[in-house]
Design an enzyme around this catalytic site. Structure first.
Site, PDB file in Angstrom:
ATOM      1  N   HIS A 167     -12.772  -2.491  -3.244  1.00 38.36           N
ATOM      2  CA  HIS A 167     -12.063  -2.137  -1.919  1.00 38.36           C
ATOM      3  C   HIS A 167     -12.198  -2.812  -0.790  1.00 38.36           C
ATOM      4  CE1 HIS A 167      -9.193   1.443  -1.692  1.00 38.36           C
ATOM      5  NE2 HIS A 167      -9.562   1.158  -0.386  1.00 38.36           N
ATOM      6  N   TYR A 191      -2.325   5.728  -5.068  1.00 34.13           N
ATOM      7  CA  TYR A 191      -3.341   6.689  -5.092  1.00 34.13           C
ATOM      8  C   TYR A 191      -2.752   7.851  -6.007  1.00 34.13           C
ATOM      9  CZ  TYR A 191      -5.826   4.050  -1.470  1.00 34.13           C
ATOM     10  OH  TYR A 191      -6.528   3.521  -0.539  1.00 34.13           O
ATOM     11  N   SER A 213       0.676  -1.257   0.163  1.00 33.62           N
ATOM     12  CA  SER A 213       0.053  -0.206  -0.078  1.00 33.62           C
ATOM     13  C   SER A 213       0.793   1.269  -0.092  1.00 33.62           C
ATOM     14  CB  SER A 213      -0.825   0.005   1.212  1.00 33.62           C
ATOM     15  OG  SER A 213      -1.557   1.370   1.334  1.00 33.62           O
ATOM     16  N   THR A 271      -5.298   2.519  -7.955  1.00 37.93           N
ATOM     17  CA  THR A 271      -6.732   2.357  -7.151  1.00 37.93           C
ATOM     18  C   THR A 271      -7.760   3.341  -7.784  1.00 37.93           C
ATOM     19  OG1 THR A 271      -5.915   1.307  -5.113  1.00 37.93           O
ATOM     20  CG2 THR A 271      -8.058   2.506  -5.044  1.00 37.93           C
ATOM     21  N   LYS A 290      -7.066  -1.022 -10.296  1.00 40.55           N
ATOM     22  CA  LYS A 290      -7.442  -1.883  -9.145  1.00 40.55           C
ATOM     23  C   LYS A 290      -8.727  -1.291  -8.878  1.00 40.55           C
ATOM     24  CE  LYS A 290      -6.506  -3.321  -4.585  1.00 40.55           C
ATOM     25  NZ  LYS A 290      -7.448  -2.369  -4.031  1.00 40.55           N
TER      26      LYS A 290
END
Length: 410
Positions: free
Chosen positions: A298, A138, A114, A164, A274
């Site tokens: 998510h 992100y 992440s 994402t 994603k």
């Protein structure tokens, strides 16, 4: 062949692993990891969707040699399974993402990291040695932050960026609000080192509790603010990077941002998206030259009432027609469910919360246990279903059970 690991007689299933983790995590951590958005119906349906399907086993086939491997990032993965990127793993265990990386390296399983990890991407790369890893991204409105992160990931040998795309706004997570969740000291969002001296940057949720008046003044002075639109002009987020202010990006779009990201990442890293859940977006991903798709909602933490990922999978697979790989995450708690996802057309699956439960249970050893349980269950399922390699797994091995209990072939 390596000797079989002895069973952990206190933990023989992922369900038991979850119970062990519940006893070890504090309430804030447990609620943060396990919660879904709003009522949690999509979170629940991610798991329940697998119960709609039954396996049609074939018999009298030579299954004496089972090959569970599959292609991944130009090499072979020992399993069609990876560890999904999940934030702030030091909440589960002090060793956090480093322990997860070491467990993945030992098993040869790809690890997703992440952006909002509590360990730097470089430290995770060091712990991974030559094991493949991907960076979840992100894409911030202020591109300079994302640019820096991408360049660091390239230098550290990450295979791909997983953008994402399902967080233009953040889903409502009621327990997180009620608990006023904050990342406790001494942990911080490790990948944004330019902000690491700020009290506000040491948390995902806008500043850890300050112990001194100096800390309080510093946090107030450098507080993060969300982006806003006054009807004429968009003002991007400001201040140190925090999850609530910087991760949601309502300005993301296919034409502008995907092209920019591909130029930033290529040729060293693949670009995946994603959060795809429809055939329309799957076709757009192919059109824009995306390298792969992860069907994801998510973990049920964004749009409550959205399709379970397994229910969304078939239309995405049909749309893509094999042009790019299709992966899936969400709700997988047993090796038979990996089999079902592959039978419905997924090329690969990603495991999220069970890895966190393993990490909480016994650190690296607990993550190894999680991966081993799923590996053994999947291998056993393949054999008992009459398959000896991953390409053989198809919808011919499934039936669907409707609400009335009637069975239909796919």
């Amino acid at each position: 062949m390596a000797a079989q690991q002895p069973h952990d007689l206190n933990c023989l299933t992922i369900a038991e692993l979850e119970k062990h983790a519940e006893q070890r995590m504090n309430k804030q951590t447990r609620d943060y990891y396990n919660e879904g958005a709003d009522s949690g119906s999509t979170l629940l349906e991610n798991s329940n969707a697998y119960s709609k399907y039954r396996i049609r086993p074939r018999v009298l086939r030579d299954i004496s040699l089972i090959d569970t491997s599959c292609p991944l990032f130009g090499a072979r993965s020992p399993l069609p399974m990876g560890v999904a990127p999940t934030a702030m793993q030091c909440l589960a265990h002090p060793d956090g993402e480093t322990a997860t990386a070491r467990a993945c390296q030992k098993a040869g399983i790809v690890m997703g990291l992440s952006s909002f990890a509590t360990t730097t991407l470089e430290d995770v790369a060091e712990a991974s040695v030559d094991n493949p890893r991907v960076l979840q991204l992100y894409l911030f409105e202020e591109r300079k932050h994302s640019h820096k992160l991408i360049q660091r990931a390239k230098a550290a040998g990450y295979k791909a960026v997983f953008l994402t795309v399902d967080t233009p706004m953040l889903g409502r997570r009621n327990l997180e609000i009620r608990n006023q969740f904050k990342l406790p000291k001494p942990y911080k969002i490790a990948n944004f080192t330019e902000d690491s001296d700020s009290a506000a940057a040491k948390t995902v949720m806008d500043g850890a509790s300050s112990d001194t008046d100096t800390d309080k003044r510093e946090a107030k002075k450098s507080a993060s603010t969300s982006g806003k639109h006054d009807g004429k002009k968009r003002t991007p987020p400001a201040g140190p990077i925090s999850f609530h202010t910087h991760a949601p990006n309502p300005t993301l779009c296919w034409d502008r941002d995907i092209d920019w990201l591909k130029k930033e990442c290529k040729p060293e890293m693949e670009v995946w998206v994603k959060g795809i859940a429809t055939s329309e977006d799957a076709l757009l991903a192919v059109h824009h030259g995306i390298d792969g798709i992860v069907v994801s909602n998510h973990g049920g933490r964004q749009l409550n009432g959205a399709l379970a990922t397994l229910d969304a999978l078939p239309e995405v697979v049909d749309a893509v027609q094999g042009k790019i790989p299709v992966h899936i995450d969400g709700g997988i708690r047993h090796g038979t469910e990996i089999f079902k996802a592959l039978a419905l057309g997924a090329d690969f699956v990603w495991i999220g919360r069970p890895v966190l439960w393993g990490l909480s249970y016994k650190g690296q050893e607990g993550v190894e246990l999680c991966l081993r349980l799923l590996r053994d269950e999947f291998t056993l399922c393949m054999g008992l279903a009459g398959t000896v390699n991953v390409p053989e797994i198809s919808k011919d091995y499934l039936v669907k059970v409707d609400r009335s209990g009637f069975v239909s072939r796919l």
